[in-house]
Design an enzyme around this catalytic site. Sequence first.
Site, mmCIF file in Angstrom:
data_model
loop_
_atom_site.group_PDB
_atom_site.id
_atom_site.type_symbol
_atom_site.label_atom_id
_atom_site.label_comp_id
_atom_site.label_asym_id
_atom_site.label_seq_id
_atom_site.Cartn_x
_atom_site.Cartn_y
_atom_site.Cartn_z
ATOM 1 N N CYS A 207 -59.449 30.127 -117.582
ATOM 2 C CA CYS A 207 -59.530 29.630 -118.956
ATOM 3 C C CYS A 207 -58.802 28.285 -119.060
ATOM 4 O O CYS A 207 -59.333 27.276 -118.605
ATOM 5 C CB CYS A 207 -59.008 30.669 -119.946
ATOM 6 S SG CYS A 207 -59.479 30.322 -121.662
ATOM 7 N N HIS B 222 -62.124 35.542 -118.418
ATOM 8 C CA HIS B 222 -60.812 36.139 -118.162
ATOM 9 C C HIS B 222 -60.928 37.376 -117.274
ATOM 10 O O HIS B 222 -61.050 38.498 -117.785
ATOM 11 C CB HIS B 222 -60.144 36.529 -119.478
ATOM 12 C CG HIS B 222 -59.593 35.389 -120.261
ATOM 13 N ND1 HIS B 222 -58.335 34.857 -120.027
ATOM 14 C CD2 HIS B 222 -60.123 34.666 -121.277
ATOM 15 C CE1 HIS B 222 -58.120 33.866 -120.873
ATOM 16 N NE2 HIS B 222 -59.187 33.721 -121.640
ATOM 17 N N GLU C 23 -58.583 38.795 -115.839
ATOM 18 C CA GLU C 23 -57.368 39.599 -116.038
ATOM 19 C C GLU C 23 -57.430 40.461 -117.297
ATOM 20 O O GLU C 23 -56.584 41.358 -117.477
ATOM 21 C CB GLU C 23 -56.135 38.681 -116.081
ATOM 22 C CG GLU C 23 -55.867 37.973 -117.390
ATOM 23 C CD GLU C 23 -56.736 36.758 -117.663
ATOM 24 O OE1 GLU C 23 -56.392 35.976 -118.576
ATOM 25 O OE2 GLU C 23 -57.767 36.574 -116.985
#
Length: 246
Positions: free
Chosen positions: A101, A191, A193
């Site tokens: 990002c 993302h 994560e």
Amino acid sequence: MSEPRSPQPRVVILKTGTTYPTIREQAGDFEDWFVRGLSSALSLTVVNVEQGENPGQPSDWDGIVVTGSPAMVSERAAWSEATAAWLALAVDESVPVFGVCYGHQLLAHALGGQVGYHPDGRETGTRTVTLRPDAKADPLFRELPASFPAQLTHKQSVLRLPEGAVLLGHSDFEPHQAFRFGDCAWGVQFHPEFSDAVMTAYLRVQAPELTDENLDPEALLAAVEPAPAASSLLQRFSELVLNRRG
């Protein structure tokens, strides 16, 4: 005499910001999600560059991960520009880099690309990323399906890739979802994560703004789903770092 090299590959997580307070209280912060997703065989160190912490030299590390941030790359804050210059040096020294990002945008900016606000506004929620043909030969992406869900939330984008970058993936909204530069530097707009629970929490916090932007938070919430293929990139990056050290 220099200190002995760690028996585990050393990976630095460059922390470039922090999440919403309510999410941090419930689910932890950016670095916690990366630690969860990266291999336990790595020796992980978090360096908060947004707060002025010094990551040393790129060559001190076997791999580099750059988090997301509520900051904007185009604002060119001093800490951000210093980190961009550091990342450019890391790429020159062939240290593996994985930017997410803000980290994706900062890496592109560091290498000569252009970053700014997406002309159509915000992209958020679970969206489909479609891989480009070059992904079939990419060390991180080659085993991923041709399209897969991913968690997203961003207002700025890589508007122009650095010269020589390889475009690996896009979405209907975002033309530059993933790229590689050289042999061992990657940026992803999405993302890996984020869990689906974290994505849901983001949408709930963002709901008033989304309504103001003529987006439908309830529809976005209903569309959230797990994104295991996207999340697997953290392990794939871990394996690349481990193999290079091995």
